[in-house]
Write a protein that holds these residues in place. Structure first.
Motif, short mmCIF file in Angstrom:
data_model
loop_
_atom_site.label_atom_id
_atom_site.label_comp_id
_atom_site.label_asym_id
_atom_site.label_seq_id
_atom_site.Cartn_x
_atom_site.Cartn_y
_atom_site.Cartn_z
N PHE A 140 -8.74 19.08 81.71
CA PHE A 140 -7.59 19.26 80.82
C PHE A 140 -7.18 17.90 80.24
N ALA A 141 -6.50 17.96 79.13
CA ALA A 141 -5.98 16.75 78.47
C ALA A 141 -4.59 17.09 77.92
N GLU A 142 -3.94 16.08 77.45
CA GLU A 142 -2.56 16.25 76.99
C GLU A 142 -2.53 16.35 75.46
N PRO A 143 -1.79 17.32 74.92
CA PRO A 143 -1.66 17.38 73.45
C PRO A 143 -0.70 16.31 72.95
N GLY A 144 -0.86 15.93 71.71
CA GLY A 144 0.10 15.00 71.10
C GLY A 144 1.43 15.68 70.84
N THR A 145 2.49 14.90 70.76
CA THR A 145 3.81 15.47 70.47
C THR A 145 4.04 15.52 68.96
N PRO A 146 4.85 16.47 68.51
CA PRO A 146 5.10 16.58 67.06
C PRO A 146 5.92 15.39 66.55
N GLY A 147 5.70 15.02 65.30
CA GLY A 147 6.52 14.00 64.66
C GLY A 147 7.85 14.60 64.23
N GLU A 148 8.85 13.76 64.11
CA GLU A 148 10.18 14.24 63.71
C GLU A 148 10.15 14.76 62.27
N GLU A 149 11.00 15.72 62.02
CA GLU A 149 11.11 16.32 60.70
C GLU A 149 12.58 16.43 60.34
N ARG A 150 12.93 16.01 59.12
CA ARG A 150 14.34 15.99 58.74
C ARG A 150 14.55 16.33 57.27
N GLU A 151 15.71 16.92 57.01
CA GLU A 151 16.20 17.08 55.64
C GLU A 151 17.27 16.02 55.43
N LEU A 152 17.17 15.26 54.35
CA LEU A 152 18.06 14.13 54.12
C LEU A 152 18.76 14.22 52.77
N ILE A 153 19.96 13.69 52.72
CA ILE A 153 20.68 13.53 51.46
C ILE A 153 20.81 12.03 51.19
N LEU A 154 20.37 11.61 50.02
CA LEU A 154 20.47 10.20 49.62
C LEU A 154 21.62 10.06 48.63
N GLU A 155 22.50 9.11 48.89
CA GLU A 155 23.61 8.83 47.98
C GLU A 155 23.56 7.36 47.59
N LEU A 156 23.56 7.10 46.31
CA LEU A 156 23.55 5.73 45.83
C LEU A 156 24.96 5.29 45.48
N LYS A 157 25.41 4.20 46.11
CA LYS A 157 26.69 3.59 45.77
C LYS A 157 26.39 2.23 45.16
N LEU A 158 26.77 2.06 43.91
CA LEU A 158 26.44 0.82 43.21
C LEU A 158 27.07 -0.39 43.90
N LEU A 159 26.37 -1.49 43.85
CA LEU A 159 26.86 -2.74 44.42
C LEU A 159 27.41 -3.61 43.30
N ALA A 160 28.72 -3.71 43.22
CA ALA A 160 29.37 -4.50 42.18
C ALA A 160 30.56 -5.23 42.78
N ASP A 161 30.93 -6.34 42.16
CA ASP A 161 32.09 -7.11 42.62
C ASP A 161 33.39 -6.55 42.05
N VAL A 162 33.33 -6.12 40.80
CA VAL A 162 34.52 -5.64 40.10
C VAL A 162 34.26 -4.24 39.57
N GLY A 163 35.20 -3.33 39.80
CA GLY A 163 35.09 -1.98 39.28
C GLY A 163 36.16 -1.72 38.23
N LEU A 164 35.75 -1.23 37.05
CA LEU A 164 36.69 -0.90 35.98
C LEU A 164 37.12 0.56 36.13
N VAL A 165 38.42 0.78 36.23
CA VAL A 165 38.96 2.12 36.44
C VAL A 165 39.95 2.42 35.33
N GLY A 166 39.89 3.64 34.81
CA GLY A 166 40.86 4.01 33.77
C GLY A 166 40.61 5.41 33.26
N PHE A 167 41.50 5.87 32.41
CA PHE A 167 41.32 7.18 31.79
C PHE A 167 40.19 7.11 30.76
N PRO A 168 39.66 8.25 30.37
CA PRO A 168 38.64 8.24 29.31
C PRO A 168 39.17 7.57 28.04
#
Length: 333
Positions: A140-168
């Motif tokens: 007998f021998a040992e079977p390999g173990t399964p690799g991890e499996e995941r569902e992921l959400i990627l969110e990009l947050k911009l890298l800036a020093d100053v943010g301009l905020v205002g009405f349209p």
């Protein structure tokens, strides 16, 4: 290029290779012992921040990433070859969440930051590993173990020093086009800016900072009105908030309070950032009105700067105030 700041992907690490069941078969050795080799580990899936990327657009077309499976062990005590890792490159500033529960797994901020997001499976042991004095021919021998499996959400947050905020239509895009090489779409109607824009401001020799033009907010944005919360995440990393308010508004302070309310409803911690109030389109105001507006108080330590991005009036004063705050020399708030 289309700006995409959220994506959903699936990742699957490679399974570990199986251990081998094998026995020596050589001339003059009729009863050779076990010589099954071990299976190899499966490849892992890694995420890596890359400053050359600035959008999650690639993940719109490819949403599944798999690492290589580990090879099975072979006879003559030969182990398998390890599976190759899969490296998924993302823009700096990408937050990765577990899609199942929404929890943050990792936040990749700096170029080269990396994280193993799915671990490869372990290789199984061959029968040569199980030989004992009482069982010299394990079948007998040992079977390999399964690799991890995941569902992921990627969110990009911009890298800036100053943010301009205002009405349209408050003049944010016009300002960023004047103080930096960025050329956003500019027109005389609301919601011209539909995606964030970044601009590099070269303040002086060896002194520069990044400014972000965020699509306009309206009252109720935190509840999903207008563009809603879609782009508010991009000001979470900024160090300074610059509020642009149209100088012809009927109630400047009310407009400012509405903007503060929308930001605090999204994330109260945002209001701890340093603030500057900019009264835009001052070229259409009388000289006496400009002086009166410049003395308006919007809060402790909050500087008020009337400007006209069209004529350039007050723009240098605004850049000076931005740099003071960024360099730690601004007023206490």
């Amino acid at each position: 290029m289309q700006f995409i700041d959220e994506a959903r992907i699936s990742v699957k690490a490679g399974d570990g290779g199986n251990g081998c069941i094998s026995f020596r078969h050589e001339k003059y050795i009729p009863k050779g012992g076990p010589d099954g080799g071990n299976g190899a580990r499966g490849g892992s899936v890694m995420v890596q921040a890359d400053r050359q990327l600035n959008t999650l657009l690639d993940f719109k077309y490819k949403r599944s990433y798999r690492a290589e499976r580990g090879e099975n062990g072979r006879g003559k005590d030969q182990g398998g070859k390890s599976g190759q890792d899969e490296v998924v490159k993302v823009p700096c500033g990408t937050v990765i969440r577990n899609a199942a529960n929404g929890r943050v797994i990792v936040d990749l901020i700096h170029d080269g930051d990396e994280y193993i997001i799915a671990q490869g499976g372990k290789g199984g042991r061959g029968n040569g590993e199980f030989a004992t004095p009482t069982n010299q021919t394990p079948r007998f021998a040992e079977p390999g173990t399964p690799g991890e499996e995941r569902e992921l959400i990627l969110e990009l947050k911009l890298l800036a020093d100053v943010g301009l905020v205002g009405f349209p239509n408050a003049g944010k895009s016009t300002l960023i086009s004047v103080v930096s090489p960025a050329k956003p779409k500019i027109a005389d109607y609301p919601f011209t800016t539909l995606t964030p824009n970044l601009g590099l401001v070269r303040y002086a020799e060896g002194k520069s900072f990044v400014i972000a033009d965020i699509p306009g907010l309206i009252e109720g944005a935190h509840a999903g009105k207008g563009l809603g919360l879609q782009f508010l995440r991009h000001i979470e990393r900024t160090r300074v908030l610059v509020f642009l308010i149209d100088i012809v508004s009927e109630d400047l302070k009310k407009d400012y309070q509405i903007l503060l309310h929308e930001l605090s409803s999204y994330n109260p911690a945002i209001l701890k950032k340093k603030k500057i109030v900019v009264l835009t389109k001052c070229d259409i105001a009388e000289e006496g009105e400009k002086k009166k507006f410049a003395k308006m108080k919007f809060g402790r330590g909050v500087v008020t700067v009337p400007i006209s991005a069209v004529t350039g009036e007050g723009v240098r004063d605004l850049l000076d105030e931005m740099w003071k705050v960024l360099s730690g020399n601004g007023r206490k708030q």
